[in-house]
Motif scaffolding. Structure first.
Motif, PDB file in Angstrom:
ATOM      1  N   SER A  22       0.283  16.205   8.752  1.00  0.00           N
ATOM      2  CA  SER A  22       0.916  17.334   9.426  1.00  0.00           C
ATOM      3  C   SER A  22       0.625  17.199  10.915  1.00  0.00           C
ATOM      4  CB  SER A  22       0.342  18.647   8.888  1.00  0.00           C
ATOM      5  OG  SER A  22       0.574  19.697   9.806  1.00  0.00           O
ATOM      6  N   THR A  23       1.642  17.405  11.745  1.00  0.00           N
ATOM      7  CA  THR A  23       1.420  17.314  13.186  1.00  0.00           C
ATOM      8  C   THR A  23       1.809  18.619  13.871  1.00  0.00           C
ATOM      9  OG1 THR A  23       3.542  16.181  13.310  1.00  0.00           O
ATOM     10  CG2 THR A  23       1.576  14.822  13.478  1.00  0.00           C
ATOM     11  N   PRO A  51       0.829  -1.209   0.000  1.00  0.00           N
ATOM     12  CA  PRO A  51       0.000   0.000   0.000  1.00  0.00           C
ATOM     13  C   PRO A  51       0.861   1.255   0.000  1.00  0.00           C
ATOM     14  CG  PRO A  51      -0.726  -1.562   1.685  1.00  0.00           C
ATOM     15  CD  PRO A  51       0.597  -2.049   1.181  1.00  0.00           C
ATOM     16  N   GLY A  52       0.304   2.334  -0.512  1.00  0.00           N
ATOM     17  CA  GLY A  52       0.988   3.615  -0.421  1.00  0.00           C
ATOM     18  C   GLY A  52       1.331   3.918   1.025  1.00  0.00           C
ATOM     19  N   LEU A  53       2.555   4.355   1.265  1.00  0.00           N
ATOM     20  CA  LEU A  53       3.011   4.619   2.628  1.00  0.00           C
ATOM     21  C   LEU A  53       2.421   5.932   3.149  1.00  0.00           C
ATOM     22  CD1 LEU A  53       6.751   3.624   2.118  1.00  0.00           C
ATOM     23  CD2 LEU A  53       4.955   2.233   3.171  1.00  0.00           C
ATOM     24  N   ILE A  54       2.257   6.013   4.453  1.00  0.00           N
ATOM     25  CA  ILE A  54       1.738   7.206   5.115  1.00  0.00           C
ATOM     26  C   ILE A  54       2.735   7.613   6.191  1.00  0.00           C
ATOM     27  CG2 ILE A  54      -0.165   8.187   6.468  1.00  0.00           C
ATOM     28  CD1 ILE A  54      -1.955   5.922   5.331  1.00  0.00           C
ATOM     29  N   ASP A  55       3.201   8.843   6.132  1.00  0.00           N
ATOM     30  CA  ASP A  55       4.081   9.369   7.178  1.00  0.00           C
ATOM     31  C   ASP A  55       3.205  10.081   8.199  1.00  0.00           C
ATOM     32  OD1 ASP A  55       5.959  10.673   8.803  1.00  0.00           O
ATOM     33  OD2 ASP A  55       7.366  10.937   7.140  1.00  0.00           O
ATOM     34  N   ALA A  56       3.188   9.575   9.420  1.00  0.00           N
ATOM     35  CA  ALA A  56       2.270  10.074  10.443  1.00  0.00           C
ATOM     36  C   ALA A  56       2.754  11.325  11.151  1.00  0.00           C
ATOM     37  CB  ALA A  56       2.007   8.984  11.489  1.00  0.00           C
ATOM     38  N   HIS A  57       3.981  11.775  10.867  1.00  0.00           N
ATOM     39  CA  HIS A  57       4.485  12.933  11.605  1.00  0.00           C
ATOM     40  C   HIS A  57       5.416  13.745  10.709  1.00  0.00           C
ATOM     41  CE1 HIS A  57       5.407  14.642  15.770  1.00  0.00           C
ATOM     42  NE2 HIS A  57       6.075  15.405  14.913  1.00  0.00           N
TER      43      HIS A  57
END
Length: 487
Positions: A152-153, A115-121
């Motif tokens: 965005s955090t 799956p497409g990666l998600i950067d959580a921070h």
């Protein structure tokens, strides 16, 4: 296409002559009559024509292996059919049957789809603004690395929303950007550019009324927040169906967890609260901490029981502790595509931040090893782990740093499949997007990455990217990197 352009020209001319709005009545919908009916039909025809152009476009990735992130298994000999921006089917290659002649076919033999990666921070404004770099300039770096969404955090809201809107308008060159509140902090806020001081629990509801207009997905409590305000923020977030996470300082992890926080940012937000008082004054104690002490066991157990998400962001902590004394060769390669303005600013930012931190290098190495040991303990206890980087902090380049984060998670004891789950399904869950993102499943958005090597054999193989699909749009890393300004 010519018909569509002609219709657009007629509609624009017609609209400018007949439907100019005023401050008092901004919407032409309030008007009526034959003229509006004609204009509405024109708009409908344009929309219908545009939908027909994209919705029927199909791509078939044939005979590849597909990672099932829920089971952790790589399923061989699958065919993925993408229609428009959606995944239409994922079936065994022998079950696919005849394909229409207009389907674009990709030979997936020997390839691995995740799956497409998600950067959580990440921060799409903070740090970049000091380096005179705008968020849109680095967005292609994420997509080139297979990162199709970022959270965005904590950013300045107006600029952050503009970056998010740019990304939404350019899925061919930018990941999806989910926005967060400013850092809700004490007075004065630690980061004045992206922080918001709130010290009165009674004002929290008023603040959330303002945040609602900015389509905030995540609420972030920051280090200077006291418990009464933190509890009010958590309660209001839950009332409004928002995920609330925290970078803790004044507010302890034990209290935040008891009050119902949903997530914790940075391994510090756990580590700093499992140090027994009797050892906290000893030199080098952080690198010698017994992470199995009773205080640690109690907090980890509660995090697991309540399923509190923890986002360790090991990449940035490794750099905070070790830079500039230690710089791995792979880091230099990862940073080569970052605009020079940002690379030149990083050493300046390190000095401002007081890095490296923690005394002698060997003590700092031991401390980082303890961060990894605690991360592995959290995973084994059943605490849901996220994958985030804190890009673009020094030597944390947008995009490729997420691959380093996966490597550090595996080095902490997570199996490769669990590390990838942290960067896909777990992150999608915290964003409220589990039904749309995070797995390669029929009906979900077509965000996926095609690799040339199996990441379950070696997590470093997540870097072997051949193609990236974001909302069904195919791109290649080399082409995306050309969109990033070198200077």
């Amino acid at each position: 296409m010519a018909d569509r352009n002609a219709l657009m020209a007629v509609a624009v001319k017609f609209n400018s002559a007949k439907f100019k709005t005023t401050r008092r009545s901004r919407s032409p919908i309030a008007k009526s009559g034959p003229a509006l009916a004609v204009f509405s039909v024109l708009l409908w025809l344009m929309a219908d024509h545009r939908t027909g152009e994209t919705a029927e476009a199909r791509t078939s990735i044939e005979q590849c292996s597909v990672l099932d992130v829920e089971s952790g298994e790589m399923v061989p000999n699958q065919t993925i059919v993408i229609r428009g921006s959606q995944i239409e089917r994922v079936v065994g290659a022998q079950e696919i049957g005849p394909m229409p002649g207009d389907v674009r076919r990709i030979d997936g033999r020997g390839k691995y789809a995740i799956p497409g990666l998600i950067d959580a921070h990440v921060h799409v404004v903070h740090v970049l603004d000091f380096a005179h770099v705008t968020g849109d300039e680095v967005l292609p770096l994420y997509l080139a690395a297979g990162v199709t969404s970022v959270r965005s955090t904590g950013d300045e809201l107006v600029a952050g929303r503009l970056v998010a809107r740019f990304a939404a308008s350019h899925p061919e060159r930018a990941p999806r950007v989910f926005t967060c509140s400013p850092l809700l902090d004490g007075d004065p806020p630690i980061h004045r550019d992206i922080g918001y001081a709130i010290t009165d629990p009674g004002r929290v509801g008023e603040l959330f009324d303002e945040l609602k207009a900015w389509d905030v997905r995540t609420v972030k409590i920051y280090a200077g927040t006291a418990r009464p305000v933190g509890r009010a923020i958590i309660d209001e977030s839950h009332r409004r169906g928002l995920f609330v996470t925290a970078h803790l300082g004044r507010y302890s992890a034990q209290d935040a967890v008891a009050d119902g926080v949903n997530g914790l940012e940075h391994i510090w937000s756990v580590f700093n609260y499992v140090i027994p008082p009797e050892v906290s004054g000893q030199p080098g104690h952080r690198g010698r901490l017994d992470v199995n002490n009773p205080l640690s066991e109690s907090l980890v157990s509660e995090l697991a029981r309540q399923k509190i998400f923890v986002d360790p962001t090991l990449s940035v902590f490794r750099n905070m502790l070790l830079l500039p004394d230690v710089l791995e060769p792979c880091d230099q390669r990862d940073c080569e595509s970052v605009p020079k303005r940002l690379r030149d600013f990083w050493p300046v930012y390190l000095k401002r931040s007081g890095c490296p931190q923690g005394g002698p290098l060997e003590d700092r190495r031991r401390e980082f090893a303890k961060f990894q040991e605690l991360t592995g303990k959290l995973y084994r206890a059943g605490v849901p782990i996220q994958a985030g980087t804190d890009a673009p902090e020094p030597n944390v380049p947008p995009g490729l740093s997420l691959h380093l984060e996966l490597e550090l998670l595996v080095g902490s004891g997570l199996p490769p499949a669990a590390a990838i789950r942290a960067a896909t399904l777990n992150n999608a869950t915290t964003l409220g997007e589990r039904d749309r993102l995070g797995t390669i499943t029929a009906g979900k958005v077509a965000d996926l990455v095609l690799l040339s090597a199996n990441p379950l054999d070696d997590i470093r193989h997540t870097r072997s990217i051949e193609r990236v699909f974001h909302e069904g749009i195919e791109s290649h890393p080399a082409d995306l990197l050309k969109l990033v300004p070198p200077e």
